[in-house]
Design an enzyme around this catalytic site. Structure first.
Site, PDB file in Angstrom:
ATOM      1  N   LYS A 139       3.213  -2.739  -7.093  1.00  0.00           N
ATOM      2  CA  LYS A 139       4.599  -2.578  -7.538  1.00  0.00           C
ATOM      3  C   LYS A 139       5.570  -3.405  -6.702  1.00  0.00           C
ATOM      4  O   LYS A 139       6.511  -3.971  -7.216  1.00  0.00           O
ATOM      5  CB  LYS A 139       5.018  -1.114  -7.484  1.00  0.00           C
TER       6      LYS A 139
ATOM      7  N   ARG B   8       1.532   1.707  -5.860  1.00  0.00           N
ATOM      8  CA  ARG B   8       1.777   0.736  -4.785  1.00  0.00           C
ATOM      9  C   ARG B   8       0.513  -0.044  -4.431  1.00  0.00           C
ATOM     10  O   ARG B   8       0.564  -1.034  -3.701  1.00  0.00           O
ATOM     11  CB  ARG B   8       2.310   1.449  -3.535  1.00  0.00           C
TER      12      ARG B   8
ATOM     13  N   TRP C 150      -3.679  -1.895  -1.366  1.00  0.00           N
ATOM     14  CA  TRP C 150      -3.678  -3.165  -2.089  1.00  0.00           C
ATOM     15  C   TRP C 150      -4.227  -4.165  -1.098  1.00  0.00           C
ATOM     16  O   TRP C 150      -3.587  -4.476  -0.092  1.00  0.00           O
ATOM     17  CB  TRP C 150      -2.274  -3.538  -2.547  1.00  0.00           C
TER      18      TRP C 150
ATOM     19  N   LYS D  78       5.772 -10.240 -18.938  1.00  0.00           N
ATOM     20  CA  LYS D  78       5.302  -8.897 -19.313  1.00  0.00           C
ATOM     21  C   LYS D  78       3.922  -8.968 -19.949  1.00  0.00           C
ATOM     22  O   LYS D  78       3.027  -8.194 -19.647  1.00  0.00           O
ATOM     23  CB  LYS D  78       6.310  -8.267 -20.277  1.00  0.00           C
TER      24      LYS D  78
ATOM     25  N   GLU E 289      10.811 -13.744 -19.238  1.00  0.00           N
ATOM     26  CA  GLU E 289      10.495 -12.342 -18.934  1.00  0.00           C
ATOM     27  C   GLU E 289       9.511 -11.776 -19.958  1.00  0.00           C
ATOM     28  O   GLU E 289       8.567 -11.070 -19.608  1.00  0.00           O
ATOM     29  CB  GLU E 289      11.786 -11.521 -18.884  1.00  0.00           C
TER      30      GLU E 289
ATOM     31  N   GLU F  50       1.298  -9.885 -17.286  1.00  0.00           N
ATOM     32  CA  GLU F  50       1.084  -8.820 -16.284  1.00  0.00           C
ATOM     33  C   GLU F  50       0.210  -7.692 -16.797  1.00  0.00           C
ATOM     34  O   GLU F  50      -0.621  -7.165 -16.068  1.00  0.00           O
ATOM     35  CB  GLU F  50       2.437  -8.194 -15.925  1.00  0.00           C
TER      36      GLU F  50
ATOM     37  N   CYS G 180       0.850  -1.195   0.000  1.00  0.00           N
ATOM     38  CA  CYS G 180       0.000   0.000   0.000  1.00  0.00           C
ATOM     39  C   CYS G 180       0.885   1.244   0.000  1.00  0.00           C
ATOM     40  O   CYS G 180       2.080   1.173   0.216  1.00  0.00           O
ATOM     41  CB  CYS G 180      -0.864   0.023   1.247  1.00  0.00           C
TER      42      CYS G 180
ATOM     43  N   HIS H 123       9.260 -31.768 -25.896  1.00  0.00           N
ATOM     44  CA  HIS H 123       8.947 -32.722 -24.812  1.00  0.00           C
ATOM     45  C   HIS H 123       7.569 -32.467 -24.237  1.00  0.00           C
ATOM     46  O   HIS H 123       7.317 -32.702 -23.057  1.00  0.00           O
ATOM     47  CB  HIS H 123      10.021 -32.616 -23.727  1.00  0.00           C
TER      48      HIS H 123
ATOM     49  N   ASN I 214       0.299  -0.453   6.321  1.00  0.00           N
ATOM     50  CA  ASN I 214       0.767  -1.246   5.189  1.00  0.00           C
ATOM     51  C   ASN I 214       1.370  -2.511   5.780  1.00  0.00           C
ATOM     52  O   ASN I 214       2.195  -2.450   6.675  1.00  0.00           O
ATOM     53  CB  ASN I 214       1.834  -0.479   4.392  1.00  0.00           C
ATOM     54  N   GLY I 215       0.918  -3.672   5.316  1.00  0.00           N
ATOM     55  CA  GLY I 215       1.495  -4.931   5.811  1.00  0.00           C
ATOM     56  C   GLY I 215       0.392  -5.885   6.238  1.00  0.00           C
ATOM     57  O   GLY I 215      -0.761  -5.753   5.849  1.00  0.00           O
TER      58      GLY I 215
END
Ligand code: AGP
Length: 614
Positions: free
Chosen positions: A609, A27, A75, A488, A484, A491, A2, A507, A101-102
């Protein structure tokens, strides 16, 4: 994670708080809220959804003028993103407002204790428990800072708490454990926030908060103590970037801006590391060369994109140092009972320096006696502070949730670390190190070249905007680049995408390929060994099954032409350095596809983030 801000000073508190929340909305953006104390006492407003929803509410129901206040952008962890669960939370008496936050892990028992005393709750959150506990102390006559310390000693888990008391004016008290908090020191005004972007337009003088500390701020200054009230040493520092770095600079997205900042970000990360005597120097290295010489294993721990940077680094570090190098998902690391000894060097990679999974891995490694080197982009954050050595990337603030310049600078920093270890251990001669450094220092210009070629990538995004699934293939250091590229796309475009080692497709996963399936293939430079030819064979395998092959290949590589539906050309570079180039078209592609899909590229759904909870 947050975003939190507290302000006390002569400015209009509401404006400072709301502007600060806007800079920290990356955030978390499930809800937003504000509490101020002014002419009409304590007033609070909070709304689910993005900050804009709160601003609409404030227009409809303005707050009175106030000189101090706190704010929060959330968040969600405990309790859904509703108005009721939005912060700030008030104490039963309405005197205290608190944001958090947490995760408070023992909140249920504490809530039951309060309910037994007849305290009612308006939300499902752990945060409201903290608000009620602080309120109970204050209602009993406690000073706000004492109340905060008393409560913090009862909490388990991770928390940044910021509180104000309507009856203790022009004061804000904050506390932190395993969650970010930084103090902004202004002229006759003070700030507390999750990160400096919240107050950088007012001051670039900051104070790093340590673990289990409480800070008591008023317009004239601040005092830091531990949870027992003993004064704690403060760690002031000057923030070396300015507000413009945190603004979009004319781009549509922070992500796009940050993609285009990569030449400078990599150049800044390399700057000044290699002295005229061809000696590499790192930032704060508190590990002796003797210890580095006796290192018998390297373990890289990270999450997400940072983990992929570690996968790239593994190839170079093993090649240059001849030390076995494992790369671990941080959230898995400590639970698999890893073999860690004092001769293990643990390298953590984290853009934010606050990722809880990575932080817990650092602590576990140190408990096992390992030395820890942190590669990080955020000065003063928790992970570097708890490590034995730090190698800061100098990418500048990365606001877009999807990491781009963070990744490239992490790879560059890992290479610096690998070369430094090779230098200390003598596994590479000085001239060999100089050769690699020379090529590394040529990369910013080549990165710019790739960016200058983006039009073909933008057109490809338009062609593929209806794709339902995209595959990415690579070998050697191209494999982490494939991972990566897939991340992207997941996300920000919310598209199914998967990266594979190119040799692994046959395979099983090749069954995914159907007519028209877009398959990106990162082709290694020619001439090193049979790797190039193997990848050509893999392209043929998927093309034979109808795939639309988008091939990333170096300038002059004509061998790929018969098998590529689209070729995205890369400037020539050695195998180990190619990831610094091949990643860029994949970043641009994902950003463009997501933009065309109408998504919020900087604040994609369900994400934040930095994930400061395990
Ligand atoms: C990358 O685009 C994601 N935002 C995510 O995977 C991120 O890399 C991961 O959460 C690690 O974050 P950190 O580098 O701040 O530790």
């Amino acid at each position: 994670m947050c975003g939190i801000i507290g302000y006390v000073g002569p400015r209009e508190a509401q404006k400072v708080v709301i502007d600060g929340l806007r800079r920290m909305e990356y955030r978390g953006y499930d809800s937003a809220g504000i509490a101020v104390v002014g002419e009409q006492g304590l007033q609070a407003r909070k709304k689910a959804g993005k900050l804009a929803n709160l601003e609409t509410e404030l227009t409809a129901q303005p707050l009175a003028s106030a000189s101090f206040g706190i704010g929060h952008t959330r968040w969600a962890t405990h309790g859904g993103p509703t108005d009721g669960n939005a912060h700030p939370h008030l104490s039963a008496s309405g005197r205290v407002a608190l944001v958090h936050n947490g995760i408070i892990e023992n909140f249920a028992a504490l809530r039951a204790e309060l309910e037994d005393e007849g305290v009612g709750f308006d939300s499902e959150t752990d945060t409201e428990v903290a608000a009620q506990l602080v309120g109970r102390e204050v209602d009993g006559g406690a000073d706000l800072a004492d109340a905060m310390r008393t409560v913090c000693k009862r909490l388990e888990g991770a928390f940044t708490l910021v509180a104000l008391d309507a009856e203790q004016p022009d004061r804000i008290v904050a506390a932190r454990r395993n969650s970010p908090l930084v103090v902004g020191v202004g002229e006759g005004e003070m700030f507390v926030a999750s990160d400096v972007s919240a107050f950088i337009e007012y001051t670039r003088e900051a104070v790093e908060m340590g673990q289990d500390e409480v800070v008591d701020v008023n317009p004239d200054g601040y005092a830091v103590t531990d949870f027992d009230g003993a004064p704690a040493p403060s760690k002031p520092y000057h923030v070396d970037w300015d507000l413009s770095a945190a603004e979009k600079g004319g781009y549509d997205w922070f992500m796009r801006k940050e993609i285009f900042e990569q030449p400078k970000a990599v150049a800044d990360t390399l700057l000044g590391r290699f002295d005229p005597n061809h000696q590499l120097t790192l930032d704060e290295v508190r590990i002796s060369e003797v210890e580095l010489k006796t290192t018998d294993k390297i373990v890289i721990v990270a999450c997400g994109t940072a983990f992929y940077a570690g996968l790239v680094a593994k190839y170079a570090i093993e090649h240059w140092t001849r030390i076995p190098c494992e790369v671990e998902i941080a959230s898995e690391f400590r639970y698999r009972d890893p073999i860690i000894t004092p001769r293990t060097l643990v390298v953590t990679i984290s853009q934010s320096g606050e990722t809880a999974d990575t932080l817990m891995a650092v602590r576990h490694a140190r408990q096992q006696g390992a030395k820890v080197v942190a590669i990080c982009n955020t000065n003063g954050s928790t992970i570097p502070r708890e490590s034995d050595a730090v190698l800061y990337t100098h990418a500048g603030p990365e606001i877009g949730v999807a990491s781009t310049k963070g990744f490239l600078t992490q790879v560059a920093a890992c290479y610096l670390l690998g070369l430094y270890l090779a230098q200390v251990r003598g596994t590479k001669f000085g001239d060999e190190i100089a050769t690699v450094m020379a090529e590394l220092e040529s990369m910013p210009a080549k990165i710019q070249e790739v960016l200058d070629r983006q039009d073909r990538v933008l057109a490809l995004a338009a062609e593929l905007r209806g794709a339902r699934s995209v595959l990415f293939l690579g070998r050697h250091v191209g494999y982490p680049v494939a991972l990566e590229g897939a991340l992207k796309l997941k996300e920000i475009a919310y598209l199914h995408a998967e990266g594979f080692p190119a040799g692994e497709l046959k395979h099983g996963p090749i069954a995914l390929v159907e007519d028209g399936t877009p398959v990106f293939v990162i082709v290694p430079p020619q001439g090193r060994d049979q790797l190039h030819d193997k990848v050509i064979s893999n392209i043929q395998e998927v093309r034979a099954r109808g795939a639309r092959t988008i091939v990333l290949a170096e300038d002059g590589d004509v061998e790929v032409e018969p098998y590529a539906d689209v070729i995205l050309r890369l400037p020539r570079a050695s195998t180990l350095l190619q990831p610094l180039l091949a990643t860029i078209p994949l970043q641009v592609f994902a950003c463009e596809i997501a933009t065309l899909a109408g998504h919020d590229v900087d604040q994609p759904r369900n994400l934040a983030k930095s994930v400061t909870v395990e």
